[in-house]
Write an enzyme that holds these catalytic residues in place. Structure first.
Site, mmCIF file in Angstrom:
data_model
loop_
_atom_site.group_PDB
_atom_site.id
_atom_site.type_symbol
_atom_site.label_atom_id
_atom_site.label_comp_id
_atom_site.label_asym_id
_atom_site.label_seq_id
_atom_site.Cartn_x
_atom_site.Cartn_y
_atom_site.Cartn_z
ATOM 1 N N LYS A 181 7.222 -28.464 32.199
ATOM 2 C CA LYS A 181 7.414 -27.049 31.878
ATOM 3 C C LYS A 181 8.371 -26.388 32.838
ATOM 4 C CE LYS A 181 2.642 -26.398 30.469
ATOM 5 N NZ LYS A 181 1.350 -26.510 31.146
ATOM 6 N N LYS A 219 4.898 -30.143 44.411
ATOM 7 C CA LYS A 219 5.010 -28.727 44.051
ATOM 8 C C LYS A 219 5.330 -27.842 45.236
ATOM 9 C CE LYS A 219 2.463 -28.310 39.742
ATOM 10 N NZ LYS A 219 1.458 -27.530 39.008
ATOM 11 N N LYS A 275 9.570 -36.765 34.849
ATOM 12 C CA LYS A 275 8.708 -36.515 33.697
ATOM 13 C C LYS A 275 9.114 -35.218 32.995
ATOM 14 C CE LYS A 275 4.971 -33.971 35.782
ATOM 15 N NZ LYS A 275 3.617 -33.534 35.767
#
Ligand code: AMP
Ligand code: TRP
Length: 355
Positions: free
Chosen positions: A220, A115, A217
């Site tokens: 969102k 992230k 994956k």
């Protein structure tokens, strides 16, 4: 021998649209657990703000995630549904855990590395200590079982490490105060204040992949909306995304071994399996030898059949935001009763005077 009260805790971040991965990897499995354990399902808004969230969008996403829980079949009366920031004890316990967790442990977290990206200096401090807050979410309720997707495994191991270090560092106080629960770890029995939480990661869809790239994956934050099926998508959108899903030119194999090295094929078969409650092998026994041009329309119909009642119910719930807020407020009140008791004892164990 005394035992920890069995309890389930899990959460989803209100940081964007809930997608099929969240549903199959997490929420749908929560619905099954409700009959077996007392459950607490949280909308983890304090986790969401570890990266900037536009305030209005955050409010909307918080209600949307709560609506998805309820629409999927979570019983918010019998169990507890709330948003994390309403119960300040989560943040308080996270601080206590920041003083237990070691920098070396946090440095190993792959989600932080993913992230934060290349410019780590620009990541928030919250993103770095995110796992302490997650441990606090779980251990504020001394939860014993946490159903999540595969990507959360490392965070749950860290939660166990935090619990184990706390139990070890404060073993004498825990014994003195008579609050320990004898817990067997390997061949040793320790007197634990915090349980060593069990991750529940199973089923055919613990890692649903992007429809555009079978090696990533479903997420969102993927810029391509075609990569995911959102719980708010209508029938037309769901069908279109499945029709456009990336596949390879071969047909479906008859054995699971034939999915090796074919991530897109494996993903679509896994989604079908999860939606029907079958195994991949069952699905291949039925569809082996067929082409994706035949399989995709069947999968699309199935996805629409399972998801449209949920999105319909979500829309109904979202038309009454005050109703959702009332549910969250009520859930937070009940959550807080449990959390305040845990935190009071935790502070007393640590020598933080609070009387
Ligand atoms: P998040 O969207 O990161 O808040 O994740 C909420 C829950 O959904 C966690 O239990 C995740 O492990 C799970 N989850 C998220 N993405 C996926 C995915 N692509 N496949 C399976 N489970 C997922
Ligand atoms: N970190 C989790 C995710 O991104 C969400 C989460 C926060 C969570 N606290 C939790 C999941 C506690 C399970 C238990 O998916």
């Amino acid at each position: 021998m005394a035992e920890f009260t069995q309890r389930v805790f899990s959460g989803v971040q209100p940081s964007g649209n809930l997608h099929l991965g969240n549903y199959l990897g997490a929420v749908r499995r929560w619905v099954e657990l409700q009959d077996r354990y007392p459950c607490i399902f949280c909308v983890v808004d304090l986790h969401a703000i570890t990266v900037y969230q536009e305030p209005k969008a955050l409010e909307h996403a918080t209600r949307e995630v709560a609506a998805a829980y309820i629409a999927a079949g979570i019983d918010a009366q019998k169990h507890i549904v709330f948003n994390q920031s309403r119960v300040p004890e989560h943040a308080e316990l996270a601080w206590l855990f920041n003083c237990v967790v070691r920098l070396g442990w946090l440095n190993r977290m792959t989600q932080f590395k993913d992230k934060a990206g290349k410019d780590r200096e620009a990541a928030s401090a919250g993103l770095y200590v995110y796992p302490s807050l997650m441990a606090a979410d779980i251990l504020a309720y001394r939860a014993t079982h946490v159903p999540v997707g595969e990507d959360q495994k490392q965070h749950l191991e860290l939660t166990r490490d935090i619990a184990a270090k706390f139990n070890h560092d404060y073993a004498e106080r825990i014994a003195e105060r008579g609050v320990g629960v004898p817990t067997t770890i390997g061949d040793e029995t320790v007197n634990a204040w915090f349980p060593l939480t069990e991750p529940l990661i199973d089923g055919p869809a613990t890692r649903v992949m992007s429809l555009r790239d079978g090696t990533k994956k479903m997420s969102k934050s993927d810029p391509s909306d075609l990569s995911r099926i959102n719980l708010t998508d209508d029938a037309e959108q769901i069908s279109r995304k499945i029709r456009k899903a990336k596949t390879d030119p071969d047909g479906l194999p008859s054995e699971v071994a034939g999915l090796a090295g074919r991530p897109e094929a494996d993903n679509l078969v896994g989604i079908y399996a999860a939606l029907t409650g079958k195994t991949r092998q069952d699905v291949l026994a039925e569809f082996g030898g067929r082409q994706f041009s035949e399989f995709k329309p069947v999968l699309a119909d199935l996805a629409v059949e399972v998801l449209s009642p949920i999105s319909g119910r979500m829309r109904e719930l979202l038309s009454d935001p005050a109703g959702i807020d009332a549910t969250l407020r009520d859930g937070a009140g009940r959550a807080r009763e449990i959390a305040t008791a845990t935190i009071a004892e935790t502070k007393a164990i640590m020598g933080l005077i609070d009387n």
